[in-house]
Design an enzyme around this catalytic site. Structure first.
Site, PDB file in Angstrom:
ATOM      1  N   GLU A  52    -105.953  31.930 -29.267  1.00  0.00           N
ATOM      2  CA  GLU A  52    -104.911  32.617 -30.021  1.00  0.00           C
ATOM      3  C   GLU A  52    -105.051  32.477 -31.584  1.00  0.00           C
ATOM      4  OE1 GLU A  52    -104.156  31.183 -27.155  1.00  0.00           O
ATOM      5  OE2 GLU A  52    -103.259  32.620 -25.907  1.00  0.00           O
ATOM      6  N   PHE A 114     -91.196  29.954 -16.606  1.00  0.00           N
ATOM      7  CA  PHE A 114     -92.851  29.727 -16.842  1.00  0.00           C
ATOM      8  C   PHE A 114     -93.250  30.342 -18.178  1.00  0.00           C
ATOM      9  CE2 PHE A 114     -96.850  31.023 -16.077  1.00  0.00           C
ATOM     10  CZ  PHE A 114     -97.760  29.830 -16.391  1.00  0.00           C
ATOM     11  N   GLN A 115     -93.970  29.714 -19.221  1.00  0.00           N
ATOM     12  CA  GLN A 115     -94.340  30.178 -20.274  1.00  0.00           C
ATOM     13  C   GLN A 115     -93.364  30.678 -21.262  1.00  0.00           C
ATOM     14  OE1 GLN A 115     -97.937  32.700 -19.552  1.00  0.00           O
ATOM     15  NE2 GLN A 115     -99.118  30.917 -19.720  1.00  0.00           N
ATOM     16  N   LYS A 164     -90.431  41.087 -21.588  1.00  0.00           N
ATOM     17  CA  LYS A 164     -91.389  41.791 -20.384  1.00  0.00           C
ATOM     18  C   LYS A 164     -90.695  43.031 -20.160  1.00  0.00           C
ATOM     19  CE  LYS A 164     -94.873  41.429 -16.986  1.00  0.00           C
ATOM     20  NZ  LYS A 164     -95.299  40.626 -15.983  1.00  0.00           N
ATOM     21  N   MET A 483    -114.916  15.794 -47.406  1.00  0.00           N
ATOM     22  CA  MET A 483    -113.891  15.593 -48.436  1.00  0.00           C
ATOM     23  C   MET A 483    -113.289  14.454 -48.003  1.00  0.00           C
ATOM     24  SD  MET A 483    -113.074  17.178 -50.920  1.00  0.00           S
ATOM     25  CE  MET A 483    -113.167  18.780 -51.527  1.00  0.00           C
TER      26      MET A 483
END
Lengths: 585, 186
Positions: A52, A114-115, A164, A483
């Site tokens: 993502e 969940f999630q 949802k 760097m």
């Protein structure tokens, strides 16, 4: 009579109404109804990324190379949290993104489902605005507002969290033109009195400079055109931040190079010694100012910005002008011409004589080698062999290679340079190159990378192969976090703590494993041929360029020092940073 | 150069009402912030203060315009003049924020706070507490044989003074609302 449809269908309908043709995303449980609509509608092109974070950076690349908002679609919980870095990056670099996240159904919110994650809570400080939609009737209105807010005023990322059950339920679809766009309407037109004050200063200044930033590019192509006209007609020198490269052409005679920590000697001394600084769409970032008390001590400062909170945040300015850069520049040039297009031409000529003396120092020169490829040389050759391509786009990762790319590559036009400036996100460049190539299928898209940054999001090579995106991954491989190593050399007694890359993959085999082409080069004599092979290959390439391992990125304003205290060459780096400077990043 | 003689307005609409931002004395300002009364708006405002390291001395919030769904947040904050200006423009940038008024610089204003103060005691202390409350024009809103709950409205300084006087007389609890403020005149 409003049209009835499900929330999931509303998402697709609103995207189409907003002119969106491409979405970067990754499916999961809480966004399945929307993915089902994507499957059925087939009007939106969905680019399946591999992570993502990659989706957000790809959308940033898409947005910055087109000027249109980038759209991201991810699931709840980890899908949303993985997108946080990209949204923060977009916030700091003012990139318009619309991020759509799935959420657990409303009746399960707060139950540690969940999630489940508190997505609007987590993303509140890293978005321009965000919404949790609890009623399908509100959804389409919010979708239209989201595009309005992401693209108006100072652009930025917005997020809509859609449970949802809201996606499944039906409701009234609000058309784009009927959406409530709030009171959100930042003023574009600048105050006449303030602009007149700017014009008066331009007419008398002896040592003026234009200091431009990403705001010029965000304002649009017309803003860049007006800026170019203003520079041409006034004969004032112009420098730019990392974000503003391309708003004025690098080949233009008034261009004095990028300014800031790794900017050119002439740009930084011009900023330090000027008597009139005209900041156009930049924000006095700490990479630009160096130590504040010593920043351009003798200048009158003018600041044009659409964001009032950027004005007087870091540097006190004498003439603040709030408004859209393009509109204000148009107003300024109109007033200035109407008053006779006057400048203090004699003084400005003397000023140019001084600047040309600084230019003669040739601060970007470096010690060449015929045995090992110097990173600067690699970029000089890349520039020479690609600059005439009509459609060249450059993305970068973050680190030494990024600064070298800014120094040695020239940008003639806006929207050709995509880099993570404000947040400094390693892992930005590869996914950003994916987004740029999606938007410009015929473009030559090159990601200038370091091997360590590149590995952070290397999974997106799979996206390149899947969609036949012929991006060129130009890796300057020094087997170091270059760097970090440089700072350890300058600040920490050459104690190179954890700043080298061990157990690196074989990049040629890695390219082949992903279905692309791998090229490795280590001899300067082979470089040109290898670069040509990379450019002409029709498909994604990983270009493993083995370079000098301990090259320092110079010139440099050491932290805690002023613009006129730059380090120019490696011989002068010893004890360059004192204890006060060492605490700064 | 002092080229700007521009009309002062509320900071949300204009960057020109800049007072001198060069001083470094800490000032206390009362800000009235008009916001859409939507989910999370208070979190946005408070998160801005904590995220950017600004101070909140006092905070009150309630919906004040039911038809348009607007809430008024009153914040008392401290900082140097440049920090105060930065706080105002950062607040103005939040999408649900309609307007930010700095009541401290926009002309005279009135500030009030309400407090409830519980004092437990017998004998002389109890008599003295009640007598002092009359001087301060506090109301007794609850009383038992051994306790009073006083209700007191006034400036934060007045409430502080009353609380200090109650301390030796059996003060055991204080509830304060925080400051509500409004500009004077039409």
């Amino acid at each position: 009579m409003a049209q009835q449809m499900t929330g999931a269908k509303m998402v697709i309908q609103a995207l189409l109404d907003q002119g969106v043709d491409t979405v970067f995303g990754y499916p999961g449980g809480a966004v399945l109804p929307i993915y089902d609509e994507i499957f059925k509608e087939k009007k939106i092109r969905h680019i399946l990324v591999r992570h993502e974070q990659g989706a957000t950076h790809a959308a940033e690349g898409y947005a910055r190379s087109t000027g249109k908002p980038g759209v991201v679609l991810v699931t709840s919980g980890p899908g949303a949290t993985n997108a946080v870095t990209g949204m923060t990056d977009a916030l700091l670099d003012s990139v318009p993104l619309v991020v759509l996240t799935g959420q657990v159904p409303t009746f399960m919110i707060g139950s540690d489902a969940f999630q489940e994650a508190d997505t609007v809570g987590i993303t509140r400080p890293c978005t321009k605005h965000n919404w949790l939609v609890k009623d399908t009737n509100e959804l389409s209105d919010i979708l239209h507002q989201a595009f309005h807010i992401a693209t108006n005023g100072r652009p930025g990322p917005v997020l809509i969290d859609i449970p949802k059950d809201v996606q499944f339920a039906s409701g009234d679809y609000t058309k784009k033109d009927d959406a409530r766009l709030h009171h959100y309407a930042p003023a574009k037109v600048g105050d006449e009195a303030a602009i007149t004050a700017l014009v008066e200063l331009m007419e008398t200044a002896q040592k003026p400079v234009f200091y431009t930033g990403g705001g010029v590019i965000n304002s649009g192509v017309e803003a860049c055109e007006t800026l170019r006209a203003l520079v041409r007609e006034t004969n004032f020198p112009i420098t730019s931040t990392l974000m503003g490269l391309g708003s004025y052409p690098a080949s233009g005679e008034h261009w004095i190079g990028m300014l800031g920590m790794h900017g050119t000697y002439e740009a930084n001394l011009t900023m330090h010694d000027c008597d009139l600084m005209i900041n156009i769409g930049a924000r006095f970032d700490d990479r630009i100012t160096g130590v504040i008390d010593k920043f351009s001590p003798n200048s009158e400062k003018v600041h044009i910005d659409i964001d009032p909170s950027s004005i007087n945040k870091v540097i006190h300015v004498d003439v603040p002008i709030l408004g859209d850069v393009g509109t204000v520049l148009e107003q300024a040039i109109t007033i200035w011409r109407a008053r006779g297009s006057r400048t203090n031409a004699t003084a400005v000529k003397t000023w140019w004589d001084q600047i040309n003396k600084w230019r003669a120092v040739k601060c970007l020169s470096y010690e060449q080698s015929d045995k090992i490829i110097k990173p600067q040389y690699a970029l000089e050759r890349l520039e020479a062999l690609t600059k005439d391509h009509p459609n060249r786009f450059i993305t970068t990762e973050v680190g030494q290679h990024q600064m070298w790319a800014a120094q040695y590559l020239g940008f003639e036009d806006p929207k050709r340079w995509m880099t993570s400036g404000g947040l400094g996100t390693m892992g930005y460049g590869l996914p950003a190159s994916v987004g740029v190539q999606v938007a410009h299928p015929d473009g030559l898209v090159i990601n200038v990378a370091g091997e360590a940054s590149w590995l952070m999001n290397m999974q997106e090579m799979g996206t390149c192969t899947q969609y036949n995106l012929p991006t060129k991954q130009f890796i300057l491989n020094n087997e170091r976090l270059g760097m970090v190593r440089q700072w350890q050399e300058l600040l920490h007694g050459e104690r190179y703590s954890q700043s080298w890359s061990e157990a690196l993959p074989d990049f040629v085999k890695l390219a082949e494993a992903f279905g692309g082409k791998g090229i490795q080069v280590s001899d300067p004599a082979d470089l040109d041929e290898a670069i040509m092979e990379m450019i002409t290959y029709d498909g994604p390439v990983i270009f493993d360029c083995l370079v000098e391992k301990h090259e320092n990125c110079l010139p440099m304003i050491p932290s805690g020092k002023a613009h006129n205290q730059m380090i120019l060459s490696s011989s002068s780096t010893k004890d360059a940073i004192d204890a006060d400077g060492a605490v700064m990043v | 150069m002092n080229a700007l003689h521009l009309k002062k307005g509320s900071s949300r609409k204009s960057a020109y009402n800049l007072r001198s931002t060069l001083g470094d004395a800490i000032e206390t300002h009362t800000l009235a912030i008009l916001v859409d009364n939507e989910v999370g708006v208070l979190a946005r405002v408070i998160g801005l203060f904590s995220g950017r390291g600004y101070n909140i001395e006092s905070l009150t919030v309630a919906e004040t315009n039911h038809t348009e769904g607007l809430s008024r947040i009153t914040v008392v904050t401290t900082g140097t003049p440049s920090i105060i200006e930065q706080i105002k423009s950062q607040l103005g940038r939040l999408v649900p924020v309609h307007d930010v008024h700095d009541l401290t610089v926009e002309g005279p204003s009135v500030e009030r706070e309400l407090a409830m103060i519980k004092v437990v005691g017998k004998g002389d202390n109890r008599v003295e507490a009640l007598r002092t409350s009359e001087v301060f024009r506090a109301n007794v809103v609850d009383s038992t044989l051994e306790s009073f709950v006083f209700e007191l409205t006034g400036t934060p300084e007045k409430i502080d003074a009353f609380v200090e006087l109650m301390r030796p007389l059996g003060l055991i609890d204080v509830a304060r609302t925080g400051v509500a403020a409004i500009s004077r005149g039409g």
